[in-house]
Write a protein that holds these residues in place. Sequence first.
Motif, PDB file in Angstrom:
ATOM      1  N   PRO A  65       0.843  -1.204   0.000  1.00  0.00           N
ATOM      2  CA  PRO A  65       0.000   0.000   0.000  1.00  0.00           C
ATOM      3  C   PRO A  65       0.876   1.251   0.000  1.00  0.00           C
ATOM      4  O   PRO A  65       0.413   2.329  -0.347  1.00  0.00           O
ATOM      5  N   ALA A  66       2.150   1.062   0.405  1.00  0.00           N
ATOM      6  CA  ALA A  66       3.036   2.224   0.436  1.00  0.00           C
ATOM      7  C   ALA A  66       3.381   2.613  -0.993  1.00  0.00           C
ATOM      8  O   ALA A  66       3.320   1.802  -1.902  1.00  0.00           O
ATOM      9  N   MET A  67       3.729   3.879  -1.161  1.00  0.00           N
ATOM     10  CA  MET A  67       4.136   4.341  -2.478  1.00  0.00           C
ATOM     11  C   MET A  67       5.644   4.168  -2.573  1.00  0.00           C
ATOM     12  O   MET A  67       6.376   4.671  -1.727  1.00  0.00           O
ATOM     13  N   ILE A  68       6.060   3.384  -3.557  1.00  0.00           N
ATOM     14  CA  ILE A  68       7.487   3.070  -3.655  1.00  0.00           C
ATOM     15  C   ILE A  68       7.986   3.517  -5.030  1.00  0.00           C
ATOM     16  O   ILE A  68       7.295   3.334  -6.041  1.00  0.00           O
ATOM     17  N   CYS A  69       9.129   4.116  -5.016  1.00  0.00           N
ATOM     18  CA  CYS A  69       9.692   4.501  -6.316  1.00  0.00           C
ATOM     19  C   CYS A  69      11.207   4.568  -6.233  1.00  0.00           C
ATOM     20  O   CYS A  69      11.791   4.534  -5.160  1.00  0.00           O
ATOM     21  N   PHE A  73      11.448   4.100 -11.603  1.00  0.00           N
ATOM     22  CA  PHE A  73      10.433   3.085 -11.363  1.00  0.00           C
ATOM     23  C   PHE A  73       9.419   3.647 -10.356  1.00  0.00           C
ATOM     24  O   PHE A  73       9.772   4.405  -9.460  1.00  0.00           O
ATOM     25  N   ALA A  74       8.175   3.296 -10.551  1.00  0.00           N
ATOM     26  CA  ALA A  74       7.158   3.679  -9.566  1.00  0.00           C
ATOM     27  C   ALA A  74       6.167   2.540  -9.449  1.00  0.00           C
ATOM     28  O   ALA A  74       5.867   1.886 -10.447  1.00  0.00           O
ATOM     29  N   ASN A  75       5.710   2.256  -8.248  1.00  0.00           N
ATOM     30  CA  ASN A  75       4.749   1.155  -8.125  1.00  0.00           C
ATOM     31  C   ASN A  75       3.332   1.685  -8.320  1.00  0.00           C
ATOM     32  O   ASN A  75       3.103   2.901  -8.488  1.00  0.00           O
ATOM     33  N   ARG A  76       2.432   0.711  -8.328  1.00  0.00           N
ATOM     34  CA  ARG A  76       1.064   1.077  -8.694  1.00  0.00           C
ATOM     35  C   ARG A  76       0.435   2.086  -7.728  1.00  0.00           C
ATOM     36  O   ARG A  76      -0.158   3.073  -8.182  1.00  0.00           O
ATOM     37  N   PRO A  77       0.549   1.872  -6.396  1.00  0.00           N
ATOM     38  CA  PRO A  77      -0.074   2.861  -5.496  1.00  0.00           C
ATOM     39  C   PRO A  77       0.381   4.304  -5.775  1.00  0.00           C
ATOM     40  O   PRO A  77      -0.431   5.227  -5.768  1.00  0.00           O
ATOM     41  N   LEU A  78       1.660   4.447  -6.078  1.00  0.00           N
ATOM     42  CA  LEU A  78       2.151   5.800  -6.360  1.00  0.00           C
ATOM     43  C   LEU A  78       1.494   6.341  -7.630  1.00  0.00           C
ATOM     44  O   LEU A  78       1.013   7.482  -7.670  1.00  0.00           O
ATOM     45  N   ALA A  79       1.448   5.452  -8.647  1.00  0.00           N
ATOM     46  CA  ALA A  79       0.848   5.878  -9.908  1.00  0.00           C
ATOM     47  C   ALA A  79      -0.620   6.223  -9.696  1.00  0.00           C
ATOM     48  O   ALA A  79      -1.102   7.256 -10.176  1.00  0.00           O
ATOM     49  N   ASP A  80      -1.324   5.374  -8.938  1.00  0.00           N
ATOM     50  CA  ASP A  80      -2.740   5.622  -8.693  1.00  0.00           C
ATOM     51  C   ASP A  80      -2.942   6.956  -8.009  1.00  0.00           C
ATOM     52  O   ASP A  80      -3.818   7.742  -8.358  1.00  0.00           O
ATOM     53  N   VAL A 121       1.594   3.333 -14.396  1.00  0.00           N
ATOM     54  CA  VAL A 121       2.973   3.037 -13.989  1.00  0.00           C
ATOM     55  C   VAL A 121       3.940   3.408 -15.117  1.00  0.00           C
ATOM     56  O   VAL A 121       5.005   3.979 -14.912  1.00  0.00           O
ATOM     57  N   VAL A 122       3.523   3.084 -16.347  1.00  0.00           N
ATOM     58  CA  VAL A 122       4.392   3.347 -17.498  1.00  0.00           C
ATOM     59  C   VAL A 122       4.601   4.855 -17.695  1.00  0.00           C
ATOM     60  O   VAL A 122       5.714   5.303 -17.963  1.00  0.00           O
ATOM     61  N   ASN A 165       9.204  13.550 -14.037  1.00  0.00           N
ATOM     62  CA  ASN A 165      10.003  14.206 -12.999  1.00  0.00           C
ATOM     63  C   ASN A 165       9.137  14.449 -11.763  1.00  0.00           C
ATOM     64  O   ASN A 165       8.059  15.048 -11.838  1.00  0.00           O
ATOM     65  N   LEU A 166       9.669  13.993 -10.663  1.00  0.00           N
ATOM     66  CA  LEU A 166       8.946  14.099  -9.392  1.00  0.00           C
ATOM     67  C   LEU A 166       8.721  15.555  -9.009  1.00  0.00           C
ATOM     68  O   LEU A 166       7.749  15.892  -8.330  1.00  0.00           O
ATOM     69  N   GLY A 167       9.612  16.433  -9.475  1.00  0.00           N
ATOM     70  CA  GLY A 167       9.546  17.851  -9.103  1.00  0.00           C
ATOM     71  C   GLY A 167       8.289  18.544  -9.603  1.00  0.00           C
ATOM     72  O   GLY A 167       7.907  19.589  -9.067  1.00  0.00           O
ATOM     73  N   GLN A 168       7.634  17.943 -10.620  1.00  0.00           N
ATOM     74  CA  GLN A 168       6.469  18.627 -11.182  1.00  0.00           C
ATOM     75  C   GLN A 168       5.302  18.673 -10.201  1.00  0.00           C
ATOM     76  O   GLN A 168       4.379  19.445 -10.379  1.00  0.00           O
TER      77      GLN A 168
END
Length: 872
Positions: free
Chosen positions: A528-532, A542-549, A555-556, A562-565
């Motif tokens: 459930p954690a957001m992992i990247c 890389f980013a996992n699904r929770p983060l993408a959601d 995910v793709v 860029n995370l900064g956005q």
Amino acid sequence: MSGSLFDRWRGGANEDSQALPAVGLQLWLDNHAKVQRLAGPLRSLLALPAQGATRVHDYLARHSLLVLEGEPADWQGLPLDLDFNTLAGNALHTRGWLQRHGQGWLLQLFDIGDLLREQRWDRQRPLFGEIGNALRECGAERLVQTTGEQLQLIAGHWQARSLRLLLREPGGWRHYASSEAQWPWPDDSRLQAWLQQLPGAAPLEVVGQPELQALCGGAALYLVPYRQGRDTEAWLLCADVANLPPADMALALARTVVEPLLARYRRQQLQQQSGQLDDLQQQLGAGWWEWPLGGELQLDPAVAVAFGLEPRMGLEQWLAQLHPADREPAQLALAQAREGHALNLSLRLAQAAPRWLHLAGQRQGNRLRGFALDITALKQQEQQAGAAQARLENLIASSPAVIYVQGYAEGALHGEFFSASLAPLLGWASDSEQARQPGLAVHPDDRPLWVARTRSLLRDGHVRSRYRLCDVHGGYHWMLDEARLLRDDLGQPREVVGLWLDVTDATDAAERMRQSEERYRVLVEDSPAMICRYRPDLTLVFANRPLADYLHCSVVQLEGANLGQWLSEAQREAFVLRLSALTPEQPVSSAEICLQLPGREHAWWIWADRGLFDTGGRLLEIQAVGRDNTEVRRSQQQLLQGAKMATLGELATGLVHEINQPLNVMRMAVANALNRLQNGEVDRAWLQTKLQRIEAQVARAERLVEHMRVYGRRSTVEQQGFAAWAAVEGAAALLEEGLRGKGVSLLLEPPAQQEQVLGHPDQLEQVLINLLVNARDALLEQPRTERWIRVRQVAEGSRLRLLVEDNGGGIDADLHERIFEPFFTTKPAGVGTGLGLSVSHGIVSHMGGRLSVGNSDQGACFCVDLPLYSTS
Ligand code: ADP
């Protein structure tokens, strides 16, 4: 030539002139030498004299006129040599006699041209001796030149344009010397080929060979061979010979030149070859040896020197020179050789540095002879190669790899050789069924792999594959198979050379790794954690699904984003600053970050980063785990708001007073003004003053209400820099009147410089309100005449402290920790909430500061310790 002809003719001439042989030339003359009649075969050659001239003299060459002086009667009985003019222009040499014939005379003449020529050539015979001597006696280095000179001499006699001498060599005809430097025709393979097929038995005039003559610059060719036995050893090539010699003369002359020349030339060649042979032998370390049976063993001096041996030694002495181990074999081999067996012997000499000598030979008559060869280098190489081979074999045998060879026959492969490591690895004997056909031992699941391996090996010439092979105990081993197909000269497959490497452990490890990676992947994916993972420039790897959601992306899509956005500029700066503090020793850092999600509320994440570094300590990548903290944040904010509202409620009493105050002032002013109006005492200036006072009171009330409104609002999301003292003043504005009404004096000591801190101004004001209200309550609990609260600001280095002191007696030291706990209060129910200090503590912490308490002589002293904020 024709002495017998003359005699025969002279013997019979007187008997019957009619029976004259039809040879030569006959002239019938009168007594005055006038020609009456001509006869004989030579008659047709004569140039006819001019009309009217009919004496025999008119037919003769000028120099012959002297012979016929006087009348015919004077010439009778004398041999007459007469040269006639001919139609061809040359002289016809004749010899004859004048005889009485009836009333006149018969002059009978014969052609003696050949005879004269022979005589002339005979005069040249001494020349042969000179040529032979010249060639025999000149220095070796002048042989070619001298030959040229002799050819020149011959060319002079033969009146030839040039002469050239060709000698037979194994490869063809070699130009040896010429009568002149410039030979009229070049060397040409056609000339060579043509010479090759000539019989070479007799001299040859080349006529009717236009191609060959063209090759020789149009010269008329005359070729004279020199033969030795059946072979033509040399050719004398003559161009444009005017004075052609008789054939036997030409052959004899060729012999005179070539014979001594060839003898010397062949000798020279032989010497050269033997010199070369000697050189070669020396280089090879080879030479002859000889052993006359019963005599001394003789060795080529060069070999003897090279080996440091005597060139002549008795057998015993010689054997003593050999390595002890080789003496007996040498003796036996020599004994056998004496009986006629071929000798072939490699021997070591008993010297400090080992030297090897090879003797080969045979018995010839009563001696053994043959050649000796220095094979030391060869032996050393052999020994080195042997050692290398042994090392290699040892390596192969002890390596975990099995080296194998499979033979090829009609499209199938069968095991032919296996290195010794086969037995320890698989337990197969190298002649076992499995070794012959390893396919039988392949794991059933891997058989398609084995078939594909063989197929692609035969097709591509090499293959790399991996499959399981069964050992003798039934256990399977993962084998890495590297094989290569070798082909013969015709490109036909011959055999396969390959290598098996037991990679069972590696394969198992890889499988375990794969499984563990799979578990890890599932863990990451399903967490459930957001992992990247992202790079230092915040590009996501890389980013996992929770983060993408959460970010409403796939995910793709996130890969490469860029995370900064999703961060405000200030947040991004803080974020990058935090990353730059990561080191290989301190690779972990965490923070609460605020994200800006378009069209949605702000999100708060608790974010933990772990930096991955290269060996040089450079940050390569960051792994991050995030947890949404928005809800917690929101409830915190609600709590804060609640606390704020509680404070507001608290303030309400004071506020009533605050607002009543201006209202009272205004009521008084309005009543006064009305009174004045009723009494008609309205002074314009007075009225203006009153109205201005009312306006000032309205403005004050307005300010208060506005302040309350702003205070009651929720804090902005972003922190900002502001003067800390402004918060003190804000709190004072709200509370000052109320405090004064309760007999508490608020002593503010404004700082000389308004230093800034980072945070939310209303929140710091809330902290100060809490502290002031708590101080007031503590003061009011105490029966005392003087009550005060003092607020000061102290700046020290990069920090700033706001100190709130009172003289309310202080706080029990045991409670110093507990008073910051939520819901801790000593006040009666309904009065205290126990939230004031707890919330204040949270606010100060969030600003990067610390709220603490201590007791002074007279009461409590709260300290708000904050980092200074500088915009630069
Ligand atoms: P509340 O004021 O509602 O009780 P707070 O968290 O603000 O809740 O305060 C907790 C307690 O700390 C108070 O009940 C009081 O006992 C103690 N306290 C706070 N400030 C002072 C002070 N200036 N002097 C003495 N006691 C204090």
